[in-house]
Enzyme design. Structure first.
Site, PDB file in Angstrom:
ATOM      1  CG  HIS A  80     -14.493 -19.497   1.100  1.00 18.14           C
ATOM      2  ND1 HIS A  80     -13.458 -19.556   2.012  1.00 18.14           N
ATOM      3  CD2 HIS A  80     -15.280 -18.461   1.485  1.00 18.14           C
ATOM      4  CE1 HIS A  80     -13.615 -18.587   2.908  1.00 18.14           C
ATOM      5  NE2 HIS A  80     -14.711 -17.918   2.617  1.00 18.14           N
ATOM      6  CG  HIS A 238     -13.314 -12.946   2.285  1.00 17.28           C
ATOM      7  ND1 HIS A 238     -12.840 -14.080   1.664  1.00 17.28           N
ATOM      8  CD2 HIS A 238     -14.120 -13.380   3.292  1.00 17.28           C
ATOM      9  CE1 HIS A 238     -13.332 -15.147   2.272  1.00 17.28           C
ATOM     10  NE2 HIS A 238     -14.112 -14.753   3.256  1.00 17.28           N
ATOM     11  CG  ASP A 242     -17.862 -14.698   2.866  1.00 15.99           C
ATOM     12  OD1 ASP A 242     -17.266 -15.683   2.377  1.00 15.99           O
ATOM     13  OD2 ASP A 242     -17.513 -14.160   3.931  1.00 15.99           O
ATOM     14  CG  HIS A 265     -21.939 -16.173   6.165  1.00 16.84           C
ATOM     15  ND1 HIS A 265     -21.647 -16.350   4.831  1.00 16.84           N
ATOM     16  CD2 HIS A 265     -20.755 -16.203   6.820  1.00 16.84           C
ATOM     17  CE1 HIS A 265     -20.338 -16.489   4.684  1.00 16.84           C
ATOM     18  NE2 HIS A 265     -19.774 -16.399   5.879  1.00 16.84           N
TER      19      HIS A 265
END
Length: 353
Positions: A80, A238, A242, A265
């Site tokens: 973030h 969101h 990421d 991720h």
């Protein structure tokens, strides 16, 4: 990075908060850096030399977050903060941190955007590395999740397709990565998890600092518990946040269109490594694949079949088809996937960002 010139902040600023996973209080001190320094974390609780560059070479696996390691120095949940740094075009910055985990703030990158704007911006001399993607890259995860990078001369464009069927959530977003749009429409999107996953995450030692104020905890109907959505498709936004933060580990201005379907991720990191390999390889002799035929799908041809499926005419440039089978060019699977995503977007009435 979306920067076209090198820059740092004008003056130091500080931020104190608790980490989402470890739940410990952490102090950040963001400080100006010289041109060519890049973005780096310094674990000042260990020592002034415990620096961790924010580069893909230093990324190590960790569940549900992005973690960096250099020697004994570790810093995690960096995505973030890096997204905010990246969006504001900061290329050189020292981030002193007195613990392993970056504060979670409100679960989004918006507080870090405000902090960086408070610090001001100072131009620096020197060129920004650029990767203008010249061919298609496609990766698939173990659960069928996919990520695709396509040529997009002139800038960065990101898309994300989210599917949480257990709570009835499906959405897709795509944005041109321009500073104002990112800061207003993507970076305020908060992290989330399903309520059903909370016991498992806590048992794994995660989410110790998470609560319904800094995390959207999704009930069985797809709604956040004790909270309200900032955007109707905040969960997908969101995930795109990421992705943007993870791709900043490339350390270069990326000109590509990157589309992710249910990726996380780890898959983001794999794509970033593939992009870093392209950056290191430099230009090749093969003719570049161009994106002159975007969009792939002609919206005016979109029609719905009797079984509810969508059909549309797809236009693919010759350059995208050459090189697969000599004398028999075919449409690459990755281009087919991109066309399917665009068709779905048209069918849902979503714009192209």
């Amino acid at each position: 990075m979306i920067a076209t010139e090198r820059a740092t902040i004008d003056r130091p600023v500080e931020f104190v908060g608790r980490g989402l996973h470890e739940g410990r209080s952490t102090r950040l001190r963001l400080q100006p850096a010289e041109a060519g320094t890049g973005i780096r974390f310094v674990r000042d609780d260990i020592g002034a030399h415990a620096a961790v560059p924010a580069r893909i070479e230093y990324r190590v696996p960790a569940p549900r977050r992005t973690q960096l390691r250099c020697g004994e120095a570790v810093v995690h949940t960096v995505e973030h903060l890096l997204a905010a740094v990246h969006a504001l075009g900061i290329t050189d910055l020292e981030i002193a941190i007195d613990a392993e985990e970056v504060p979670g703030a409100d679960g989004s990158a918006a507080p870090f955007v405000r902090l960086l704007r408070e610090a001001g911006r100072r131009p620096l001399a020197g060129a920004v590395p650029v990767l203008q993607l010249d061919r298609v890259l496609e990766l698939e995860g173990p659960g069928g999740e996919r990520i695709v990078a396509l040529p997009n001369p002139g800038g960065l464009r990101l898309g994300y397709a989210l599917a949480l069927p257990s709570v009835g959530v499906r959405s897709r977003v795509e944005f041109v990565c321009e500073q104002q749009r990112l800061c207003e429409e993507v970076l305020p999107a908060r992290t989330f998890c399903r309520a059903a996953d909370v016991p498992r995450l806590r048992a794994a030692g995660l989410g110790k600092g998470a609560n319904t104020d800094n995390t959207l905890v999704i009930d069985e109907h797809g709604q956040p518990i004790d909270n309200t959505l900032r955007f109707e498709d905040e969960y997908a936004r969101h995930k795109l946040l990421d992705l943007f933060g993870d791709l900043s580990l490339l350390g270069a201005r990326l000109e590509a269109r990157v589309l992710s379907s249910r990726g996380g991720h780890e898959l983001n990191a794999q794509m970033c490594r593939a992009l870093a390999a392209r950056l290191a390889a430099g230009p090749e002799r093969l003719p570049p694949v161009t994106a002159s035929d975007r969009p792939l799908v002609r919206p005016e041809t979109l029609r719905q079949a009797a079984d509810g499926s969508w059909e549309a005419e797809v236009v693919v440039g010759e350059a995208a088809c050459r090189g697969h089978f000599p004398g028999a060019p075919v449409i690459p699977g990755v281009v087919s996937l991109a066309a399917l995503l665009e068709t779905a977007a048209c069918g849902l009435g979503l714009g192209r960002g």
